[in-house]
Motif scaffolding. Structure first.
Motif, PDB file in Angstrom:
ATOM      1  N   ARG A  56       0.827  -1.209   0.000  1.00 57.57           N
ATOM      2  CA  ARG A  56       0.000   0.000   0.000  1.00 57.57           C
ATOM      3  C   ARG A  56       0.861   1.258   0.000  1.00 57.57           C
ATOM      4  O   ARG A  56       0.687   2.158  -0.816  1.00 57.57           O
ATOM      5  N   GLU A  57       1.823   1.289   0.916  1.00 63.54           N
ATOM      6  CA  GLU A  57       2.697   2.472   1.006  1.00 63.54           C
ATOM      7  C   GLU A  57       3.428   2.714  -0.302  1.00 63.54           C
ATOM      8  O   GLU A  57       3.544   3.854  -0.761  1.00 63.54           O
ATOM      9  N   GLU A  60       1.010   4.065  -2.910  1.00 57.75           N
ATOM     10  CA  GLU A  60       0.687   5.468  -2.576  1.00 57.75           C
ATOM     11  C   GLU A  60       1.822   6.403  -2.967  1.00 57.75           C
ATOM     12  O   GLU A  60       1.608   7.469  -3.540  1.00 57.75           O
ATOM     13  N   GLU A  61       3.055   5.993  -2.646  1.00 57.33           N
ATOM     14  CA  GLU A  61       4.198   6.858  -2.941  1.00 57.33           C
ATOM     15  C   GLU A  61       4.424   6.996  -4.447  1.00 57.33           C
ATOM     16  O   GLU A  61       4.770   8.067  -4.936  1.00 57.33           O
TER      17      GLU A  61
ATOM     18  N   ARG B  78       1.026  17.237  -1.115  1.00 56.52           N
ATOM     19  CA  ARG B  78       0.811  16.320   0.014  1.00 56.52           C
ATOM     20  C   ARG B  78      -0.439  16.752   0.801  1.00 56.52           C
ATOM     21  O   ARG B  78      -1.210  15.904   1.268  1.00 56.52           O
ATOM     22  N   ARG B  85      -7.771  11.732   1.512  1.00 54.04           N
ATOM     23  CA  ARG B  85      -7.903  10.531   2.342  1.00 54.04           C
ATOM     24  C   ARG B  85      -8.687  10.814   3.612  1.00 54.04           C
ATOM     25  O   ARG B  85      -9.455   9.979   4.080  1.00 54.04           O
ATOM     26  N   ARG B 212       5.449   8.113   9.836  1.00 52.94           N
ATOM     27  CA  ARG B 212       4.212   7.354   9.973  1.00 52.94           C
ATOM     28  C   ARG B 212       4.027   6.806  11.380  1.00 52.94           C
ATOM     29  O   ARG B 212       2.957   6.392  11.772  1.00 52.94           O
TER      30      ARG B 212
END
Lengths: 219, 219
Positions: A56-57, A60-61, B78, B85, B212
């Protein structure tokens, strides 16, 4: 540069398909772990979630980098923002597989699922697997018809969920309160897993047609 | 053009804060509807969800338009992708308030919550309200410290959730299976509501710090 950009968009889409395969495999293993009280398999699912989160990360990136460097517009932009939302649904489906696996683990060496509701969870596992396979196709082929079929299969999951409550509420349920709580939560996990599959399908339909309302789709 | 762009970014942020107020108000009303078996209030929450969904769509579209027209990079980009989200989390919090309201409605004129667990749900409602207020501040002020506090308050919700199971599993629970199912699901709704609040806070922390992991935050 542009050619690379198109390849990157396609590759992100392929990663989403792979990610849906991963969460499908996780839920499939979790269901077996649940039904067979297989703690080693449950542990595999729990350990495997780290990989799903990492995917996922990474997706997303990559989406973020593509937005920053290529500044896509129109359909390409919509494709990237859709991908950023779809990974959220898929990650959550992975989490729900982990919840099932953890419950299987918690009741080991017993099975968390008594005989009366075993066929329902067996079927819920099949429906979950089928939904995930369809999700993969819908993403890979931007398949709007497949998305409509997927909504109908979600109805099957809702029916199974209702059957579960009928069993729990039948007079003389013999397995006590702890088991009833387990089954209520498990039912919810499968139902939410299916809901997220539907959510992915709807996002793809919106991407392709601009329509949010699945009712408008051909049957 | 650039000035308008900055105003638009700020305005989207204000809309997120308003949206978090809306879902907070929805959960607060839903809790009262649940505890007082107030069906009119439950209906208000259910009807109000359409507005929350519309706000989500509007914020998503504004973010999309901003990406398409202004092609922001770095922190601005960002900020926009984070907003896209966060609306997902907030919308889901609204859905969970609706689930609580629907359960209150289904058991009317009875209360779905028996006396034994009433204090737990009262407290869960307070914690939910407090979490949502903090979410609003975290979004409005990009408040990383507030995000850390919010994680600690989420622990309170987890404790309440465990207390609920202790009550349900105490010998001689007198309210039968239907009530146990209701309470199990209600507990899950409040817990998920809190989880989404934490998720919003983590997204803001990632936006501000690039980290994170909340463990790295000051206490």
């Amino acid at each position: 540069m542009r050619e690379h950009y198109r390849e990157e968009l396609e590759d992100i889409n392929n990663c989403l398909v792979e990610m849906s395969n991963s969460v499908g495999s996780a839920m499939s293993k979790a269901t077996t772990a649940l039904l067979d009280a297989d703690v080693a398999l449950a542990d595999l699912v729990i350990a495997g979630d780290e990989h799903i989160d990492a995917v996922r990360e990474s997706i997303e990136e990559r989406c973020f980098t593509l937005l920053a460097r290529q500044q896509p517009v129109a359909t390409d932009l919509r494709t990237v923002t859709t991908a950023m939302r779809i990974v959220g649904d898929l990650e959550r489906m992975g989490d729900l597989a982990v919840h099932v696996a953890k419950l299987a683990r918690m009741r080991f060496p017993e099975s968390a699922v008594p005989t009366e509701v075993r066929p329902i969870f067996l079927e819920a596992g099949h429906v979950a697997q089928s939904l995930v396979t369809q999700v993969g196709t819908v993403i890979a082929k931007l398949d709007v018809q497949g998305a409509a079929q997927l909504e109908r299969d979600d109805d099957l999951m809702d029916q199974l969920h209702r059957q579960l409550f009928t069993e729990l509420l039948s007079p003389g349920w013999p397995h006590g309160m702890e088991s009833a709580i387990d089954i209520t939560l498990l039912g919810r996990y499968y139902e939410r897993f299916a809901d997220h599959a539907v959510s992915v399908a709807r996002r793809v339909v919106f991407l392709v047609t601009g329509e949010r309302d699945m009712v408008a789709l051909p049957n």
